[in-house]
Structure formats: C-alpha cells, structure tokens
Scaffold this motif. Sequence first.
Motif, short mmCIF file in Angstrom:
data_model
loop_
_atom_site.label_atom_id
_atom_site.label_comp_id
_atom_site.label_asym_id
_atom_site.label_seq_id
_atom_site.Cartn_x
_atom_site.Cartn_y
_atom_site.Cartn_z
N VAL A 1 0.84 -1.20 0.00
CA VAL A 1 0.00 0.00 0.00
C VAL A 1 0.87 1.24 0.00
CG1 VAL A 1 -1.96 -1.10 1.16
CG2 VAL A 1 -0.16 -0.03 2.53
N ASN A 2 0.30 2.38 -0.45
CA ASN A 2 1.05 3.63 -0.49
C ASN A 2 0.79 4.45 0.77
OD1 ASN A 2 -1.52 4.75 -0.81
ND2 ASN A 2 -1.25 5.18 -2.99
N ARG B 1 -1.10 -0.81 -4.17
CA ARG B 1 -0.21 -0.52 -5.29
C ARG B 1 -0.40 -1.55 -6.40
NH1 ARG B 1 3.98 0.99 -1.22
NH2 ARG B 1 4.56 3.15 -1.61
N GLY B 2 0.04 -1.18 -7.60
CA GLY B 2 0.13 -2.14 -8.69
C GLY B 2 -1.13 -2.35 -9.49
N LYS B 3 -1.93 -1.31 -9.65
CA LYS B 3 -3.17 -1.46 -10.44
C LYS B 3 -2.87 -1.65 -11.92
CE LYS B 3 -6.22 1.04 -7.26
NZ LYS B 3 -7.15 2.19 -7.10
N SER B 4 -1.80 -1.04 -12.39
CA SER B 4 -1.46 -1.15 -13.80
C SER B 4 -1.02 -2.58 -14.13
CB SER B 4 -0.33 -0.17 -14.14
OG SER B 4 0.16 -0.41 -15.45
N GLU B 5 -1.31 -3.02 -15.35
CA GLU B 5 -0.98 -4.38 -15.79
C GLU B 5 0.52 -4.68 -15.73
OE1 GLU B 5 -2.53 -7.28 -16.99
OE2 GLU B 5 -4.20 -6.37 -15.91
N VAL C 1 0.88 -3.18 10.74
CA VAL C 1 0.12 -2.78 9.56
C VAL C 1 0.32 -3.78 8.42
CG1 VAL C 1 0.04 -1.06 7.69
CG2 VAL C 1 -0.01 -0.32 10.08
N MET C 2 1.56 -4.23 8.22
CA MET C 2 1.83 -5.15 7.12
C MET C 2 1.19 -6.52 7.34
SD MET C 2 5.76 -4.18 6.03
CE MET C 2 5.76 -5.35 4.66
N LEU C 3 1.29 -7.03 8.54
CA LEU C 3 0.72 -8.36 8.82
C LEU C 3 -0.81 -8.32 8.84
CD1 LEU C 3 3.16 -9.77 11.53
CD2 LEU C 3 3.12 -10.22 9.07
N LYS C 4 -1.36 -7.24 9.36
CA LYS C 4 -2.81 -7.11 9.40
C LYS C 4 -3.39 -6.94 7.99
CE LYS C 4 -6.51 -4.44 11.65
NZ LYS C 4 -6.80 -3.29 12.55
N GLY C 5 -2.62 -6.26 7.12
CA GLY C 5 -3.11 -6.00 5.78
C GLY C 5 -2.84 -7.12 4.79
#
Length: 498
Positions: free
Chosen positions: A138-139, A145-149, A207-211
């Motif tokens: 996430v930003n 992040r990473g919506k673009s193909e 935050v990283m583990l929860k997400g």
Amino acid sequence: MNKKEENMQAEDLVIAAKFPPVTSTSGVVFAKRILNDKKPIDLVQGQFKGALDEEFNQVLEDYIDNRIIIDIDPYSDTAETSDKFRIDGMNHIESLNKGYKTIKTRCFPTTNHFLAFEYKLNHPNTTWIAEFSDPIMVNLENKRRGKSERYHYKNEDFLNKVNSRIQELNCDFPLIEKGETVYFIAEYLAYLFADKIIFTNKNQQEVMLKGFPYDIRDTVLEKSEIRIHPTLRDEYYHIKETDYNVDDECINLGYFGTYLAKRNFETLFYSMESLDNDLKHKIKLHLFISDDEDGKNLKKIIKGLDIHEDIIFNEKVSLLEFLNLSTKLDVLIVNDTLTKGYFDVNPFLPSKYSDYLGSGNDIWAICEEYSVLDSLDIKYKSYIDDYQSTKDTLYKIIQDRFDVELNSLNLKEELASQNDYLKSRVNYLNQIMPKGKSNDKEIEKLKKENAKLKKENSKLKKENAKLKKENSKLKKKNNEILNSNSWKLTKVFRKSKK
C-alpha cells in the motif's frame, strides 16, 4: 580497519537494486548497515540513475569486494524488471563461483526479494535476511499498489517453481495465482522463505501483517525482529567538513528532507511569528530541501511572513555534507508523515531521526499523536497541526538557550491573536496558490483550526465568567470570616509561637 587492510573476502551477498551512488533512502539505509557491520560484501545492484552521491559511494568502496551492476532501472518495480533483475542477477552471481553465508535484501524495490528467492532456491543452506523499509503493498494513503498491468506478474515458469516450494512447506498456505502484483509476491516470498525478517518499527510490522490477505502472522513473528534505522559512527560526521555559516547569537533550527503537504510547517511559522520583536529574529530556520514545485510553493508561502528573512533556503546536500551540517546546527527538526484517516496506526518512522542521533545536537520531533516517533524519548516534541504544542516547544527551546522567562499573555488576547493570524494566512494562501495544488489541504486545515480556536475561545469565556463568579463568592466568604467575632477573639492565639 577496512576489508582491504584486513585482506578479507566477502561472505555476505547484498542484493539492492537501489544502492549508492543512487540516493534512494532505502539503499542508503542499507549502506549504513554495511558500514556499521565493518564486513566486506559482494553487491548486486541496478544502473546508476537519477540523483547520484559519488562521495558517499567512494566511502563504501572499501567494503565492496565485487560490485555487479545489472542493466535495469533501479526505480522500476514492474514484472518485466523483476524478471530481468532475477535472471541476469543469478547468471552474474553464479559466474563468481562463490558460496555465501548470508544474502541480505531490503525492500524497496521489490525486485530484490525476487532475486534473493532464486538464490535461496539454489543455495538452501544460505541464510536469507529480508528487511522491509515501509509497507510495500500500500502507499502513503493506504491504497493498494500495482493497479497497472505492468505490475501484474504472469511468468508461469517462475510461479510454478515458487508454488512447488510452497507445497513442500506443508503449511497450507495458498499458492500464488497468475496475475498477482509484484508487491504481493515480494512480500509473500520473504515471509515464507527468508530465514530472518526485519521491520523498522512495531507499527509497520502490525500494519503489514494485518493487511496481508493470508493469516501468516505466527510464521512471520517466529523469525522477525524490530531494528531501527542505523546511526553511523562519529567519524562519518566529519569526513566532509562544511563551511556553512550560522549565527552563533541565534538559535539555529535545521530541517533536511522533502517539503510535503503531509509534512507542513505552518504551525512552526506561526510559532516564530508569535514571538515578541526582541526574540522574533533570534530564531533562524535553515531548510535544506529540493527546489522542486513543492519547494517553490513553500518560498511563496513564507513571503507574507514577518520572519521570511529568518527562513534560509538551501539546496539538498550530499549525505556526508548533511551529516556534518547536522553537527553545526542547534536543534534538528524531524517530522512524521501524517497518516490520520488512512491507517489505524502510523507505520512510518523517519530515517532522519537515526541520522540526527549521531550529530550530538538536540532533536525536535513534530509528531503525529501515538506514532512511533511520538513514543521515543526526544528532548523537544510537538504535534502536527497543533499550534499550541508547537509554540510551547519553541518557547521551551528559547528558555533553554537564553535562560529567560517568557511573559505569559492574557489567554483571551492570545486566542484572539491566533484567530487573526489564521484568518490572514488563509486569505494570503488563497491569493498566492493556484487551485488544485497540494497547498489546498493546508488552507483547509487552517480553516478548521480557526473554527476550533473560535470554539475554544467561547468555551474559555464561559469558564472565565464562572471563575469570576466563584471568586466573588470566595471574597465575600473571606470577608465574613475576617469580620467574625471568633476570628477576632482567636487573634492572640494565632500570634503565639506555641
């Protein structure tokens, strides 16, 4: 003693696509760990692109045995870049015909973890230490992040290789599907296959583990540790002595970094403006920031201030020059990234804090409440968008430096002054700033603060009236006591020493 003097051979492989002379924060933090470890390394990195710091790079040379440069853009996180870095990197590493005790990676960028997994796959006895600098999926606004193909990974050969190893773990973890983002895959690879995982703070870890979409907490916690950004030894603060002039008769505040709407200085400007004239120009704020659009906007913002000549703008400096400058200023300012409304807890810890620790000077932390920075034992501390705490902190710095007592203003008058200031700042910023710029957020915050202060002023007026009424009652009661017969009759006893 460096590795050339010791004639040691590298037993550690560092994989860092962004590494000095590239001036990426992630790569520079990695480089500082290497300097503190005092051990030689072999290095795999990307091309030298963007802003470069050759001086710091030269300092690192003594600790780099073999530097492998892969022809990729170090700032790219695409699926194509990940594959090229992984494949070309492995070919170059194997050509050295060496074995390593450890491989070390730090994310960003994600490409590092792809190559590390490939090496670990071929050399299972090597210890892989994977570090995360910030949440990567996430930003800053907690958006994926990473919506673009181009960030969606579709190399089936590699995915089959990874999924085969996941199945061998016998832990019922889901396999990676074709088209997942490189950000998810890089995080998942480190969680499953690294031997040790490093987070820079507890909030980031949480935050990283929860997400993360899978329940992988127990697996990660068993092999993870919290390790704050490194602070270099004193010798590195004096390699490049600068001739930057500071006025010793003044308090010199220093800020190094980037000016962002999420890290605004309006509360600091107000605090400096609020000082009496005999003190107002005794504070100098030295800003070392990029002369980009945000930097130019900041220059516009201060033009309407009485203290605009006391705010000194400088270009960003090299790392070694920054370290030396930090020893010459009185108080060093570090500020949190504002995350309220985006994250439950602030997962970011500014790396500048660790750099400031080695300067020997005082630190002023402008914090988001309950952040990691807020939890640290720092001499001076205030809160983002909190005018009163910022002003109180500035007053405390002045008292400590000049050993003076500042006159306490009438509360009602002080609040009125704040309201006038906020109104004038909103009007000024609306006039000079084009619509749609990041500064619109600052203007909105000032409007909200203005409304908040009006409400507080009204509340304080009511409390003041109530206190006056109670004070009148107490005076009346006191007079009744003093004029009573019992008080007069006991006068002789009150004078007695027995």
